[in-house]
Design a protein around this motif. Structure first.
Motif, PDB file in Angstrom:
ATOM      1  N   ILE A 103       0.819  -1.212   0.000  1.00  0.00           N
ATOM      2  CA  ILE A 103       0.000   0.000   0.000  1.00  0.00           C
ATOM      3  C   ILE A 103       0.853   1.263   0.000  1.00  0.00           C
ATOM      4  O   ILE A 103       0.320   2.369  -0.133  1.00  0.00           O
ATOM      5  N   MET A 107       1.480   4.343  -7.126  1.00  0.00           N
ATOM      6  CA  MET A 107       0.326   3.806  -7.833  1.00  0.00           C
ATOM      7  C   MET A 107      -0.087   4.704  -8.989  1.00  0.00           C
ATOM      8  O   MET A 107       0.114   5.917  -8.950  1.00  0.00           O
ATOM      9  N   LYS A 123       0.730   8.121  -4.089  1.00  0.00           N
ATOM     10  CA  LYS A 123       0.548   7.166  -3.005  1.00  0.00           C
ATOM     11  C   LYS A 123      -0.938   6.928  -2.748  1.00  0.00           C
ATOM     12  O   LYS A 123      -1.788   7.758  -3.082  1.00  0.00           O
ATOM     13  N   LEU A 124      -1.220   5.795  -2.117  1.00  0.00           N
ATOM     14  CA  LEU A 124      -2.602   5.428  -1.825  1.00  0.00           C
ATOM     15  C   LEU A 124      -3.290   6.476  -0.958  1.00  0.00           C
ATOM     16  O   LEU A 124      -4.465   6.792  -1.162  1.00  0.00           O
ATOM     17  N   LYS A 125      -2.562   7.044  -0.011  1.00  0.00           N
ATOM     18  CA  LYS A 125      -3.156   8.019   0.904  1.00  0.00           C
ATOM     19  C   LYS A 125      -3.618   9.284   0.179  1.00  0.00           C
ATOM     20  O   LYS A 125      -4.447  10.038   0.703  1.00  0.00           O
ATOM     21  N   MET A 127      -4.843   9.162  -3.081  1.00  0.00           N
ATOM     22  CA  MET A 127      -5.677   8.797  -4.228  1.00  0.00           C
ATOM     23  C   MET A 127      -7.079   9.378  -4.133  1.00  0.00           C
ATOM     24  O   MET A 127      -7.613   9.915  -5.120  1.00  0.00           O
ATOM     25  N   ILE A 191      -8.148  -2.219  -2.275  1.00  0.00           N
ATOM     26  CA  ILE A 191      -6.810  -1.764  -2.661  1.00  0.00           C
ATOM     27  C   ILE A 191      -5.876  -2.071  -1.499  1.00  0.00           C
ATOM     28  O   ILE A 191      -5.878  -1.377  -0.478  1.00  0.00           O
TER      29      ILE A 191
END
Length: 320
Positions: A103, A107, A123-125, A127, A191
């Motif tokens: 994670i 991405m 980054k996922l944070k 998105m 995810i």
């Protein structure tokens, strides 16, 4: 003198892995050598022109450094995303699989992957914030309200995509109308890791626009985002309806559904004292007030006075 044989099942150890002298990246199998025995990674061995070792200037060969490859395979290494917050360490052979679901990895925008209309990476944070700024129509789905799809036509292929935040996790909802398979599919993917995905199930409630009492409900486990939706649809591990049935749920080219994502509660831990061998099944319970339990070995009939069943003992006693 006897020599100890190497233990092929030795536990992984934490060591600093060797770096390729050309690209300075950590080496992984296959590792090749030059004529003098210096090791280079596979990419540099194949692409270095001219094929000469940068250390000794000897020619490169296709000879593998098997011993170094074995050391690398057993070594525990930290995730390359350690600086971003990943705390996992693992043997190098497991790293490729981990990087697909880490994670903290860099991405791509899921919409860019599906439709090719967005080049965002991050980054996922970050998105969800990106979706709120650039793809507002694809992040407004919530389980509190119906999701309405417009311009639905069962004669044309179509795909709908939503990013959903629930607690601290992000999920992707994909709806696909496939005229070749004559089906419509729904799937919800987590995810993150496979384990975290498997800890969640989802429900899809397809609601009829023609009859409010009519609906169909599907329940499935979540997959993670490392697997493509097409593979999930191919396996049939998703919500699916034939298009000839879907027409009964569409009105004015509109289709509605609701979704619910639930975390599976962990299984209760087994009692350490309960071994499940049945030895304690007949164990008497704790003592308490009330009549004492009857002794099964004691005769229920009252004893007769005398020496035997004939009653002669009583007769002799009376004569005396």
């Amino acid at each position: 003198m006897a020599t100890a044989k190497p233990n092929k099942k030795a536990a992984a150890v934490a060591i600093d892995l060797p770096e390729c002298p050309v690209c300075m990246e950590t080496m992984s199998a296959p590792i090749f050598q030059c004529q003098s025995g210096h090791s280079l990674c596979n990419s540099c061995t194949q692409n270095l022109m001219p094929p000469i070792c940068p250390i000794c200037r000897q020619n490169l060969t296709q000879m593998r450094n098997w011993q170094l490859e074995e050391i690398v395979a057993k070594a525990k290494v930290p995730c390359p995303n350690k600086s971003a917050g990943c705390v996992y360490t693992m043997v190098s052979v497991d790293m490729e699989e981990h990087l697909k679901e880490c994670i903290f990895r860099e991405m791509e925008c899921p919409l860019g992957i599906v439709f090719g209309k967005c080049s965002w990476t991050g980054k996922l944070k970050d998105m969800m914030e990106h979706f709120k700024e650039r793809h507002t129509d694809h992040c407004n789905a919530t389980s509190d309200e119906e999701v309405e799809l417009t311009n639905v036509d069962i004669k044309n292929d179509d795909r709908h995509f939503f990013l959903v935040a629930q607690t601290k996790f992000l999920f992707i909802i994909t709806v696909k109308i496939d005229t070749l398979q004559n089906m419509v599919y729904w799937t919800i993917q987590h995810i993150g890791s496979k384990k975290a995905a498997h800890d969640h199930i989802y429900e899809i409630h397809v609601l009829s626009k023609q009859n409010p009492r009519r609906k169909v409900v599907f329940t499935e486990h979540c997959f993670n985002d490392a697997i493509k939706p097409e593979e999930i649809f191919r396996q049939g591990k998703c919500a699916a309806l034939p298009l000839e049935m879907l027409v009964h749920y569409i009105k004015d080219k509109k289709l509605s559904f609701r979704f619910f994502i639930k975390r599976i509660p962990p299984a209760p831990k087994a009692n350490k004292n309960d071994k499940g061998d049945g030895k304690n099944d007949n164990k008497p319970g704790p003592k308490g007030p009330g009549p004492k339990p009857k002794n099964p070995n004691q005769d229920s009939k009252p004893k007769q006075n005398g020496a035997g069943p004939s009653g002669k003992g009583n007769k002799n006693k009376a004569q005396a």
